[in-house]
Design a protein around this motif. Sequence first.
Motif, short mmCIF file in Angstrom:
data_model
loop_
_atom_site.label_atom_id
_atom_site.label_comp_id
_atom_site.label_asym_id
_atom_site.label_seq_id
_atom_site.Cartn_x
_atom_site.Cartn_y
_atom_site.Cartn_z
N ARG A 136 0.82 -1.22 0.00
CA ARG A 136 0.00 0.00 0.00
C ARG A 136 0.85 1.27 0.00
O ARG A 136 0.64 2.18 -0.80
N GLU A 137 1.81 1.35 0.88
CA GLU A 137 2.62 2.57 1.02
C GLU A 137 3.37 2.88 -0.27
O GLU A 137 3.45 4.05 -0.69
N ALA A 138 3.92 1.85 -0.92
CA ALA A 138 4.65 2.07 -2.16
C ALA A 138 3.74 2.61 -3.25
O ALA A 138 4.14 3.48 -4.05
N THR A 139 2.50 2.14 -3.28
CA THR A 139 1.55 2.63 -4.28
C THR A 139 1.18 4.08 -4.03
O THR A 139 1.11 4.89 -4.95
N VAL A 140 0.94 4.41 -2.76
CA VAL A 140 0.64 5.81 -2.41
C VAL A 140 1.78 6.72 -2.83
O VAL A 140 1.57 7.79 -3.44
#
Length: 206
Positions: free
Chosen positions: A108-112
């Motif tokens: 999730r964090e990488a996508t954000v």
Amino acid sequence: MDVLEAIKRRRAINFFDPTKEISDETIKKLLEVGTMAPSSFNLQPWEVIVVKSQDKKKALRRCASNQKKVEDASAVLIFIADPEAVEKNLDRVLDKNIELGYMKPEGREATVNAVYGLYGPKDSIKRKIFAAKNTAFFAMTVMLAAQGLGLETHPMDGFDEEAIKKEFGISEDKIIPCIVALGYLQPGVTLLPRFRFPVDEMTKFV
């Protein structure tokens, strides 16, 4: 209708039959198909106002260079691009991606970070281009779906964007890439042949 046939038959129609109406259900079906359009990170940064009442079509005509087709069409779709769709939609999209198995929670964090890295802050030109581009994909898909259902369309950019925003209560931070007249060809109208540049003139294979 075959998709290639729909693409070939789609025309920008100037003369609509003002006596024909289109049901809300049919328009909802068109828009539902339209949502299958490509969307960066599936953020879907689009909204639509469907203008059907005669009074509102008259008002929109005044905002659109007095084009008669705006009033004669069965409906006119105002396509709205929202640069703030990242903030509004990203969490919901990521939740669904995880639920459906497209990504793992740890991704999730990488996508954000990727989204904000590509499109920048909400008032940046990158963000505006992102929203307008994706909404244009949506509008084109709706027009092809309309053709498949035997309807005609005409995309327009001959309008006063600020006037439309004021008339229809659209916030200043949003963008209107186009409005699209939707309806049926006026009886007795013959369409002239169309012209496109040859593929060889615009294509380079490397």
